[in-house]
Design a protein around this motif. Structure first.
Motif, PDB file in Angstrom:
ATOM      1  N   ALA B  15       0.828  -1.221   0.000  1.00 27.25           N
ATOM      2  CA  ALA B  15       0.000   0.000   0.000  1.00 27.25           C
ATOM      3  C   ALA B  15       0.854   1.259   0.000  1.00 27.25           C
ATOM      4  O   ALA B  15       0.537   2.244  -0.677  1.00 27.25           O
ATOM      5  N   ASN B  16       1.957   1.230   0.733  1.00 30.51           N
ATOM      6  CA  ASN B  16       2.795   2.429   0.885  1.00 30.51           C
ATOM      7  C   ASN B  16       3.899   2.538  -0.162  1.00 30.51           C
ATOM      8  O   ASN B  16       4.727   3.452  -0.081  1.00 30.51           O
ATOM      9  N   ASP B  17       3.909   1.630  -1.123  1.00 30.64           N
ATOM     10  CA  ASP B  17       4.962   1.646  -2.145  1.00 30.64           C
ATOM     11  C   ASP B  17       4.721   2.817  -3.112  1.00 30.64           C
ATOM     12  O   ASP B  17       3.922   2.711  -4.049  1.00 30.64           O
ATOM     13  N   THR B  18       5.431   3.897  -2.866  1.00 30.01           N
ATOM     14  CA  THR B  18       5.188   5.115  -3.655  1.00 30.01           C
ATOM     15  C   THR B  18       5.644   4.974  -5.107  1.00 30.01           C
ATOM     16  O   THR B  18       5.263   5.793  -5.938  1.00 30.01           O
ATOM     17  N   SER B  19       6.426   3.937  -5.400  1.00 29.16           N
ATOM     18  CA  SER B  19       6.852   3.747  -6.797  1.00 29.16           C
ATOM     19  C   SER B  19       5.749   3.061  -7.611  1.00 29.16           C
ATOM     20  O   SER B  19       5.810   3.024  -8.843  1.00 29.16           O
ATOM     21  N   SER B  20       4.752   2.505  -6.923  1.00 27.44           N
ATOM     22  CA  SER B  20       3.690   1.780  -7.629  1.00 27.44           C
ATOM     23  C   SER B  20       2.582   2.736  -8.080  1.00 27.44           C
ATOM     24  O   SER B  20       2.090   3.546  -7.287  1.00 27.44           O
ATOM     25  N   THR B  21       2.191   2.608  -9.340  1.00 28.62           N
ATOM     26  CA  THR B  21       1.081   3.423  -9.861  1.00 28.62           C
ATOM     27  C   THR B  21      -0.231   2.635  -9.835  1.00 28.62           C
ATOM     28  O   THR B  21      -1.250   3.116 -10.338  1.00 28.62           O
ATOM     29  N   MET B  22      -0.198   1.425  -9.245  1.00 32.82           N
ATOM     30  CA  MET B  22      -1.415   0.593  -9.200  1.00 32.82           C
ATOM     31  C   MET B  22      -2.264   1.000  -7.991  1.00 32.82           C
ATOM     32  O   MET B  22      -2.243   0.352  -6.933  1.00 32.82           O
ATOM     33  N   LEU B  23      -2.990   2.095  -8.173  1.00 38.20           N
ATOM     34  CA  LEU B  23      -3.703   2.697  -7.044  1.00 38.20           C
ATOM     35  C   LEU B  23      -4.832   1.802  -6.526  1.00 38.20           C
ATOM     36  O   LEU B  23      -5.083   1.761  -5.322  1.00 38.20           O
ATOM     37  N   ASN B  24      -5.523   1.086  -7.449  1.00 40.23           N
ATOM     38  CA  ASN B  24      -6.607   0.195  -7.002  1.00 40.23           C
ATOM     39  C   ASN B  24      -6.067  -0.854  -6.021  1.00 40.23           C
ATOM     40  O   ASN B  24      -6.660  -1.117  -4.981  1.00 40.23           O
ATOM     41  N   ASN B  25      -4.913  -1.432  -6.395  1.00 35.96           N
ATOM     42  CA  ASN B  25      -4.324  -2.475  -5.554  1.00 35.96           C
ATOM     43  C   ASN B  25      -3.810  -1.905  -4.233  1.00 35.96           C
ATOM     44  O   ASN B  25      -3.864  -2.562  -3.194  1.00 35.96           O
ATOM     45  N   ARG B  26      -3.307  -0.686  -4.287  1.00 33.26           N
ATOM     46  CA  ARG B  26      -2.789  -0.068  -3.060  1.00 33.26           C
ATOM     47  C   ARG B  26      -3.933   0.219  -2.079  1.00 33.26           C
ATOM     48  O   ARG B  26      -3.800   0.001  -0.870  1.00 33.26           O
ATOM     49  N   VAL B  27      -5.073   0.716  -2.605  1.00 31.12           N
ATOM     50  CA  VAL B  27      -6.244   0.945  -1.730  1.00 31.12           C
ATOM     51  C   VAL B  27      -6.708  -0.392  -1.130  1.00 31.12           C
ATOM     52  O   VAL B  27      -6.991  -0.491   0.065  1.00 31.12           O
ATOM     53  N   HIS B  28      -6.761  -1.430  -1.977  1.00 30.59           N
ATOM     54  CA  HIS B  28      -7.131  -2.784  -1.529  1.00 30.59           C
ATOM     55  C   HIS B  28      -6.237  -3.200  -0.353  1.00 30.59           C
ATOM     56  O   HIS B  28      -6.722  -3.733   0.653  1.00 30.59           O
ATOM     57  N   CYS B  29      -4.942  -2.939  -0.484  1.00 32.79           N
ATOM     58  CA  CYS B  29      -3.984  -3.374   0.547  1.00 32.79           C
ATOM     59  C   CYS B  29      -4.092  -2.550   1.837  1.00 32.79           C
ATOM     60  O   CYS B  29      -3.845  -3.085   2.919  1.00 32.79           O
ATOM     61  N   TYR B  30      -4.462  -1.275   1.734  1.00 30.50           N
ATOM     62  CA  TYR B  30      -4.698  -0.505   2.970  1.00 30.50           C
ATOM     63  C   TYR B  30      -5.818  -1.164   3.771  1.00 30.50           C
ATOM     64  O   TYR B  30      -5.746  -1.297   4.992  1.00 30.50           O
TER      65      TYR B  30
END
Lengths: 127, 138
Positions: B15-30
């Motif tokens: 979720a906190n990986d700022t290099s990742s542009t996969m925002l849907n997956n990052r929200v999922h992980c939060y």
């Protein structure tokens, strides 16, 4: 048998009668299978008396509908709802500081993403 | 460290990986980082077995619980009430519901998460974790 929506409509009318400066909006969100109640403005939402009222309402909601979810939010929570109904207290938006704050918020710069941090310098640039 | 805490930490790393542009997956992980941390608390602080937790999350076994996410929000709301932390119980329950909404939009809706949604998900997640760390065994 009363439905969650009917229960909440009755409860929110009582709430708006007691806290006359608030507006309450309701939506059932299918994807998350939950009932959302937005109460504005924020300065009313955060008051202890209103928080206690929400706690009592949530406790009763869980007693009557144990398998259902109820979520309270306000305009500062970053989630927009599509209201099925809205109930306003008679003094909603009659406070000049509330009206002024609502209008000023559109002029306040915010970081664009979670990865952005404003330095002192960027605040100066924004200003 | 319980395996749930380890999984939670892994979810927050994504979720906190700022290099990742996969925002849907990052929200999922939060969201799931919080759920896994709540499982960790139930196991470590509340001494619940994996089976007990699983049964409580299963609406076919406990019909009144309404599934994993409804039960978790309700459990912590009521447990914090018992500890006299009623306002934190309300805040945690609300934040779980708001984060769940963002997560279901991220996973199931046609639209994509924006950076503002990611910001919001992080704020709600931070609040949930701060209450759990403050009121329960780590």
């Amino acid at each position: 048998m009363i439905t969650p929506k009917e229960f909440l409509e009755t409860q929110l009318r009582k709430l708006a009668n007691k806290f006359t400066q608030v507006q309450c909006s309701y939506e059932f969100h299918n994807l998350s299978d939950a009932h959302y109640v937005e109460i504005n403005p924020f300065k009313e939402f955060d008051k202890i008396q209103l928080q206690e009222h929400m706690i009592a309402m949530l406790t009763e909601f869980y007693q009557i509908f144990p398998g259902e979810s109820l979520v309270f939010l306000n305009e500062g929570d970053g989630v927009k709802i599509n209201p099925e109904f809205t109930i306003r207290g008679v003094n909603y938006m009659k406070d000049w500081s509330t009206i002024l704050l609502k209008n000023l918020q559109s002029y306040i710069p915010e970081p664009i993403s979670a990865d952005d941090v404003y330095s002192d310098n960027s605040y100066a640039l924004a200003a | 460290m319980s395996n749930w805490l380890s999984k939670s930490n892994q979810s927050f790393s994504i979720a906190n990986d700022t290099s990742s542009t996969m925002l849907n997956n990052r929200v999922h992980c939060y969201y799931y980082g919080c759920v896994q941390h709540m499982f960790h608390v139930l196991h470590i602080d509340k001494k619940m077995s994996e089976t007990e937790i699983s049964d409580n999350c299963n609406p076919n076994i406990n019909k009144g619980n309404g599934g994993t996410h409804t039960w978790l929000a309700k459990f912590f709301f009521e447990d914090l009430q018992k500890q006299s932390h009623v306002f934190e119980g309300l805040a945690l329950s609300n934040k779980v519901g708001l984060l769940k909404r963002l997560r279901t939009d991220a996973d199931y809706s046609m639209s994509n998460m924006q950076h503002s949604d990611l910001n919001t998900a992080k704020e709600h997640s931070d609040k949930i974790i701060s209450i759990l760390l403050k009121r329960y065994k780590k």
